[in-house]
Design a protein around this motif. Structure first.
Motif, PDB file in Angstrom:
ATOM      1  N   ILE A  69       0.875  -1.175   0.000  1.00 14.60           N
ATOM      2  CA  ILE A  69       0.000   0.000   0.000  1.00 14.60           C
ATOM      3  C   ILE A  69       0.907   1.218   0.000  1.00 14.60           C
ATOM      4  CG2 ILE A  69      -1.697   1.359   1.280  1.00 14.60           C
ATOM      5  CD1 ILE A  69      -2.880  -1.242   2.316  1.00 14.60           C
ATOM      6  N   MET A  70       0.631   2.126  -0.921  1.00 12.99           N
ATOM      7  CA  MET A  70       1.470   3.305  -1.093  1.00 12.99           C
ATOM      8  C   MET A  70       0.603   4.548  -1.212  1.00 12.99           C
ATOM      9  SD  MET A  70       4.142   3.878  -4.152  1.00 12.99           S
ATOM     10  CE  MET A  70       4.782   5.480  -4.528  1.00 12.99           C
ATOM     11  N   GLN A  71       0.994   5.579  -0.509  1.00 13.40           N
ATOM     12  CA  GLN A  71       0.280   6.841  -0.593  1.00 13.40           C
ATOM     13  C   GLN A  71       0.494   7.464  -1.964  1.00 13.40           C
ATOM     14  OE1 GLN A  71       1.554   9.781   2.272  1.00 13.40           O
ATOM     15  NE2 GLN A  71      -0.293  11.010   1.986  1.00 13.40           N
ATOM     16  N   GLU A  98      -6.749   1.342  -6.709  1.00 17.42           N
ATOM     17  CA  GLU A  98      -6.445   2.681  -6.200  1.00 17.42           C
ATOM     18  C   GLU A  98      -7.713   3.433  -5.850  1.00 17.42           C
ATOM     19  OE1 GLU A  98      -5.363   5.791  -9.336  1.00 17.42           O
ATOM     20  OE2 GLU A  98      -4.962   3.917 -10.411  1.00 17.42           O
ATOM     21  N   ASN A  99      -7.553   4.410  -4.955  1.00 22.23           N
ATOM     22  CA  ASN A  99      -8.600   5.383  -4.701  1.00 22.23           C
ATOM     23  C   ASN A  99      -7.938   6.761  -4.764  1.00 22.23           C
ATOM     24  OD1 ASN A  99      -7.409   5.837  -2.178  1.00 22.23           O
ATOM     25  ND2 ASN A  99      -8.992   4.781  -1.020  1.00 22.23           N
ATOM     26  N   LYS A 100      -8.534   7.777  -4.215  1.00 19.78           N
ATOM     27  CA  LYS A 100      -7.995   9.134  -4.357  1.00 19.78           C
ATOM     28  C   LYS A 100      -6.687   9.363  -3.617  1.00 19.78           C
ATOM     29  CE  LYS A 100     -12.391  11.410  -5.207  1.00 19.78           C
ATOM     30  NZ  LYS A 100     -13.320  12.466  -4.778  1.00 19.78           N
ATOM     31  N   THR A 101      -6.413   8.555  -2.579  1.00 20.26           N
ATOM     32  CA  THR A 101      -5.236   8.833  -1.750  1.00 20.26           C
ATOM     33  C   THR A 101      -4.176   7.739  -1.716  1.00 20.26           C
ATOM     34  OG1 THR A 101      -6.312   7.955   0.237  1.00 20.26           O
ATOM     35  CG2 THR A 101      -6.604  10.315  -0.212  1.00 20.26           C
ATOM     36  N   CYS A 104      -2.953   0.209  -3.943  1.00 16.12           N
ATOM     37  CA  CYS A 104      -2.787  -1.077  -3.275  1.00 16.12           C
ATOM     38  C   CYS A 104      -2.497  -2.109  -4.363  1.00 16.12           C
ATOM     39  CB  CYS A 104      -4.053  -1.454  -2.507  1.00 16.12           C
ATOM     40  SG  CYS A 104      -3.912  -3.031  -1.643  1.00 16.12           S
ATOM     41  N   ILE A 105      -1.401  -2.817  -4.204  1.00 17.57           N
ATOM     42  CA  ILE A 105      -1.024  -3.856  -5.161  1.00 17.57           C
ATOM     43  C   ILE A 105      -0.937  -5.178  -4.400  1.00 17.57           C
ATOM     44  CG2 ILE A 105       0.726  -4.669  -6.786  1.00 17.57           C
ATOM     45  CD1 ILE A 105       1.570  -1.660  -7.013  1.00 17.57           C
ATOM     46  N   VAL A 106      -1.745  -6.133  -4.824  1.00 19.26           N
ATOM     47  CA  VAL A 106      -1.767  -7.443  -4.180  1.00 19.26           C
ATOM     48  C   VAL A 106      -1.449  -8.512  -5.225  1.00 19.26           C
ATOM     49  CG1 VAL A 106      -3.180  -9.142  -2.953  1.00 19.26           C
ATOM     50  CG2 VAL A 106      -3.464  -6.707  -2.460  1.00 19.26           C
ATOM     51  N   SER A 107      -0.522  -9.381  -4.891  1.00 11.87           N
ATOM     52  CA  SER A 107      -0.174 -10.508  -5.758  1.00 11.87           C
ATOM     53  C   SER A 107      -0.454 -11.810  -5.018  1.00 11.87           C
ATOM     54  CB  SER A 107       1.308 -10.463  -6.147  1.00 11.87           C
ATOM     55  OG  SER A 107       1.583  -9.333  -6.932  1.00 11.87           O
ATOM     56  N   VAL A 108      -1.030 -12.755  -5.740  1.00 13.64           N
ATOM     57  CA  VAL A 108      -1.290 -14.089  -5.201  1.00 13.64           C
ATOM     58  C   VAL A 108      -0.658 -15.105  -6.141  1.00 13.64           C
ATOM     59  CG1 VAL A 108      -3.048 -15.826  -4.696  1.00 13.64           C
ATOM     60  CG2 VAL A 108      -3.412 -13.452  -3.999  1.00 13.64           C
TER      61      VAL A 108
END
Length: 113
Positions: A69-71, A98-101, A104-108
């Motif tokens: 998760i990155m701002q 992503e959203n406005k702020t 989020c990158i998720v790998s499975v």
């Protein structure tokens, strides 16, 4: 033909995994604003939900999941991964949300047992 149907039912289906990941992110983060003190909790919850919901699919796989998760600040981020596995049975799925702020990158990664 039965073997083909069985493989499809028991295989690593990227669309299925993609849905599980997106649902987990939405359930945990949703429309929240970026808060650095909540990042660890959010990432752990996302990963736990992903693994829990993937195991409910009752497929013969071991799963490995990662989250970032990155701002949103305009900074760059690059990720890469590599696996040595059986490409006919194993698979991976990465979702960038992503959203406005935040991003989020998720790998499975799914490894057939």
């Amino acid at each position: 033909m039965d073997d083909l149907n069985e493989n499809a039912e028991q295989g690593f289906v990227i669309d299925e995994v993609n849905s599980v990941i997106k649902e987990s992110i939405e359930n945990v983060v949703g429309s929240s604003q970026y808060e650095s003190v909540k990042i660890d909790m959010w990432m752990n919850s996302i990963i736990e939900q992903c693994i829990e919901n993937l195991t409910k699919l009752d497929k013969p796989y071991k799963y490995v999941a990662t989250a970032v998760i990155m701002q949103k600040t305009g900074a760059g981020l690059q990720t890469s991964s590599s696996c040595y596995w059986d490409s006919t049975t194993d698979g991976s799925c990465t979702v960038r949300w992503e959203n406005k702020t935040m991003y989020c990158i998720v790998s499975v990664f799914g490894l057939k047992i």
